[in-house]
Enzyme design. Structure first.
Site, mmCIF file in Angstrom:
data_model
loop_
_atom_site.group_PDB
_atom_site.id
_atom_site.type_symbol
_atom_site.label_atom_id
_atom_site.label_comp_id
_atom_site.label_asym_id
_atom_site.label_seq_id
_atom_site.Cartn_x
_atom_site.Cartn_y
_atom_site.Cartn_z
ATOM 1 N N SER A 176 32.713 -8.411 55.122
ATOM 2 C CA SER A 176 33.712 -9.358 55.236
ATOM 3 C C SER A 176 35.259 -8.707 55.370
ATOM 4 C CB SER A 176 33.858 -9.999 53.711
ATOM 5 O OG SER A 176 33.886 -9.365 52.835
ATOM 6 N N HIS A 204 29.494 -14.662 56.384
ATOM 7 C CA HIS A 204 30.159 -14.774 57.662
ATOM 8 C C HIS A 204 29.357 -14.662 58.912
ATOM 9 C CE1 HIS A 204 33.985 -13.979 55.519
ATOM 10 N NE2 HIS A 204 33.060 -13.005 54.740
ATOM 11 N N LYS A 235 32.810 -21.354 54.823
ATOM 12 C CA LYS A 235 33.399 -20.415 56.003
ATOM 13 C C LYS A 235 32.755 -21.395 57.309
ATOM 14 C CE LYS A 235 33.672 -16.711 52.965
ATOM 15 N NZ LYS A 235 32.953 -15.631 52.376
HETATM 16 C C1 LIG Z 1 33.173 -15.683 50.825
HETATM 17 C C2 LIG Z 1 32.239 -14.847 50.320
HETATM 18 C C3 LIG Z 1 31.417 -14.941 49.414
HETATM 19 C C4 LIG Z 1 32.043 -15.947 48.282
HETATM 20 O O1 LIG Z 1 31.622 -17.578 48.770
HETATM 21 P P1 LIG Z 1 32.297 -18.512 48.038
HETATM 22 O O2 LIG Z 1 31.511 -19.729 48.462
HETATM 23 O O3 LIG Z 1 33.624 -18.615 48.717
HETATM 24 O O4 LIG Z 1 32.442 -18.427 46.617
HETATM 25 C C5 LIG Z 1 30.200 -14.283 48.992
HETATM 26 N N1 LIG Z 1 29.838 -13.237 49.693
HETATM 27 C C6 LIG Z 1 30.620 -12.895 50.891
HETATM 28 C C7 LIG Z 1 29.911 -11.954 51.717
HETATM 29 C C8 LIG Z 1 31.524 -13.674 51.284
HETATM 30 O O5 LIG Z 1 32.334 -13.417 52.440
#
Ligand SMILES: *Cc1c(COP(=O)(O)O)cnc(C)c1O
Length: 381
Positions: A176, A204, A235
């Site tokens: 990320s 992602h 996302k």
């Molecule tokens: C955004 C993210 C999360 C958390 O997900 P949410 O639904 O926002 O709590 C977990 N792992 C990764 C790699 C992320 O980028």
């Protein structure tokens, strides 16, 4: 109440103090934040689905049908036909026996690891995995070992030292903060079947990678070798929540004992219905994925001409390395002064000395907007 101002002052003194912007209207590249129009390059809405009219409509209709609140946890009476249909569709989409919805990705990770491991066990995680995976390992009580980022030698050492221990090897699919891909085929080669499970958090990657947007496992054609696959819905899906897919036995185990599943209210049914629409759109969104790629390439070519330090990756997460936290903040402020919103990522989110601008792209950006970003970056040099 005990004293808190010492900590707050320390954060200010170290340029680490965080504040929130107050943004108006829909998630999209041109937004009004803190009363000012801004062009943003910091969203995770990679396909531009967060405000898609078809998904909004599904959400509205389902709200009429189901109301707003789900009223209870999944195991009580909060699990509706909408949730169930989405789980079946996610299982089919990912080619797995079962899927399980969680209210957030953070909770999915906490739930999975703490349901599967305890103090006798081991977690072997890439050094740069998402904070939620680290917290998950800690909550489970398992011993947490970290291998150097994407370093197979380092992974192998940990594996050799723990051959007989029950363990989860965990990695992000797309990291990320660096935007690079985990070397999944190499990881799979290393991880034996004995006593181990490979867990991939592809928050992602879903929607962005692969012909059908099925993420890293589709990109690398290694779906069968990932035991526990986590995706988030906030996302590229443009909605909210998360899912875990895997074998029937895995999902049943999580239903029985993932505490962040059992002891929390189900996501609203309308969100599940909205996500069903999003899933259909996402699978067929090759045009959006291609558009995204062309914007990314446009940016990379332009940024290299400016002599900026990029990471070696073609994902929509394009960090520009700047070094110190104060320089990253200064650049982010310089961009903001020109109406461009890019986040400065500082320690402790990233290691000391690797503060960066984290630029992300969406299929809803235009070439002109990317040009504007490049022009602003040039003016700050
Ligand atoms: C955004 C993210 C999360 C958390 O997900 P949410 O639904 O926002 O709590 C977990 N792992 C990764 C790699 C992320 O980028």
């Amino acid at each position: 109440m005990f004293e808190l101002n010492g900590f707050l002052q320390q954060q200010r003194d170290q340029d680490l103090y965080r504040t929130r912007k107050i943004c108006e209207g829909k998630q999209r590249p041109e937004q009004v934040c803190d009363g000012k129009p801004l062009l943003s390059f910091c969203s995770n809405d990679y396909l531009g689905l967060a405000a898609d009219a078809r998904i909004v409509k599904s959400c509205q209709q389902a709200t009429e049908q189901y109301g707003v609140g789900s009223g209870a946890a999944h195991l009580i009476n909060g699990h509706t036909t909408a949730h169930h249909a989405l789980e079946e569709e996610l299982a089919a989409f990912t080619g797995r026996e079962r899927a399980l919805l969680f209210s957030t990705g953070y909770m999915a990770n906490l739930g999975v690891v703490s349901a599967l491991l305890d103090r006798k066990d081991v977690v072997i995680a890439d050094k740069l995995v998402h904070a939620s995976l680290i917290d998950a390992a800690k909550l489970s009580g398992a011993r947490l070992l970290r291998y150097q980022h994407a370093d197979m030698q380092s992974l192998q050492t940990h594996l050799e030292n723990n051959t007989d221990t029950k363990k989860i090897i965990m990695t992000d699919g797309v990291f990320s903060m660096d935007g690079d891909l985990a070397p999944l085929p190499d990881i799979i080669n290393q991880v034996g079947k004995n006593n181990s499970a490979l867990m991939l958090d592809d928050a992602h990657g879903f929607g962005v990678l692969g012909q059908r947007g099925a993420g890293c496992v589709e990109h690398f054609d290694c779906n069968d070798d990932v035991d526990i696959l986590v995706g988030t819905l906030g996302k590229a899906f443009g909605t909210f929540g998360a899912f875990v897919v895997g074998s029937d036995a895995l999902i049943e185990t999580l239903i029985q004992s993932a505490r962040s599943y059992v002891f929390t209210t189900a996501m609203p049914a309308a969100i599940a219905e909205a996500t069903r629409t999003s899933l259909k759109i996402l699978q067929a969104a090759s045009d959006r994925r291609e558009k995204l790629q062309s914007l990314i390439q446009q940016f990379r070519i332009g940024a290299k001409q400016l002599g900026l330090t990029l990471m070696n990756t073609a994902t929509p997460i394009q960090p520009v390395l700047v070094g110190s936290a104060d320089k990253a903040v200064a650049m982010s402020q310089g961009l903001a002064a020109q109406g461009i919103l890019v986040s400065a990522i500082r320690p402790p989110t990233v290691p000391d000395g690797t503060a960066r601008l984290r630029i992300t792209f969406s299929a809803t950006h235009t070439e002109k907007q990317v040009e504007k970003l490049l022009g602003a970056l040039e003016s700050l040099q």
